[in-house]
Design a protein around this motif. Sequence first.
Motif, mmCIF file in Angstrom:
data_model
loop_
_atom_site.group_PDB
_atom_site.id
_atom_site.type_symbol
_atom_site.label_atom_id
_atom_site.label_comp_id
_atom_site.label_asym_id
_atom_site.label_seq_id
_atom_site.Cartn_x
_atom_site.Cartn_y
_atom_site.Cartn_z
ATOM 1 N N SER A 241 0.855 -1.189 0.000
ATOM 2 C CA SER A 241 0.000 0.000 0.000
ATOM 3 C C SER A 241 0.888 1.235 0.000
ATOM 4 N N CYS B 152 -6.668 -8.530 7.083
ATOM 5 C CA CYS B 152 -5.237 -8.287 6.941
ATOM 6 C C CYS B 152 -4.545 -9.621 6.717
ATOM 7 N N LYS C 57 -2.368 4.133 6.679
ATOM 8 C CA LYS C 57 -2.243 2.709 6.996
ATOM 9 C C LYS C 57 -0.828 2.384 7.468
ATOM 10 N N ARG D 220 -9.387 -2.433 11.496
ATOM 11 C CA ARG D 220 -8.047 -2.746 11.004
ATOM 12 C C ARG D 220 -7.098 -3.044 12.145
ATOM 13 N N SER E 284 -12.327 -5.457 8.122
ATOM 14 C CA SER E 284 -10.973 -5.484 7.567
ATOM 15 C C SER E 284 -10.445 -6.905 7.560
ATOM 16 N N GLU F 258 -0.460 3.661 10.968
ATOM 17 C CA GLU F 258 -1.238 2.817 11.878
ATOM 18 C C GLU F 258 -0.461 1.547 12.215
#
Length: 203
Positions: A9, A127, A14, A187, A125, A17
Amino acid sequence: MTCRIHLASNNKKKLQELDRILVAAGIEGVEILPLSEVPSYPEPIEDGESFADNALIKARAGAAATGLPTIADDSGLTVQALNGMPGIFSARWSGQHGDDAANNELLLAQLADLPDERRRAAFVSACVLVIPDGENVVSEGEWEGRLLRAPRGENGFGYDPLFVPDGGDGRTAAEMSADEKDACSHRAQALAGLLPHLRLLAG
């Protein structure tokens, strides 16, 4: 020795984070490399049928191209009254990818006639951590709440200005601090499931 991990990304929020969550977990010796810091590779087509499918597609492409352990996420908003939509189409709900204002405006128009008690929604989310020649780890998180009739707040991104989480003080996700969101967001929940594996990679 530093462990290099690719984040598939270029979203700065993000990246920040993930950095905050690693620090809070006491995981040191990890260098996170976003797309801008690895050799360019073709963007995979996200044609999965779920958040986990699309996150896996991105993580596998990143790991294959870089040879590094790769993290990718796919997330979005599911609205009960819209049968779970916009879902995996959240980022391009209005037709143009990443136009937050247009996405929010369209969603509000679609829900305009719904009473407050039917404006239930959840952020979801998935991941994924893909380790070359190793395992694929999938972790999911869900943040339930309701949608307002007008945006409120300047923090966050996406549908955050419309979303009021359950169990809070009535503020939207866009009115919460980064640390507050890290404690409960979809997330953050999903990334937490990757921490034991990231800790092992960090040594």
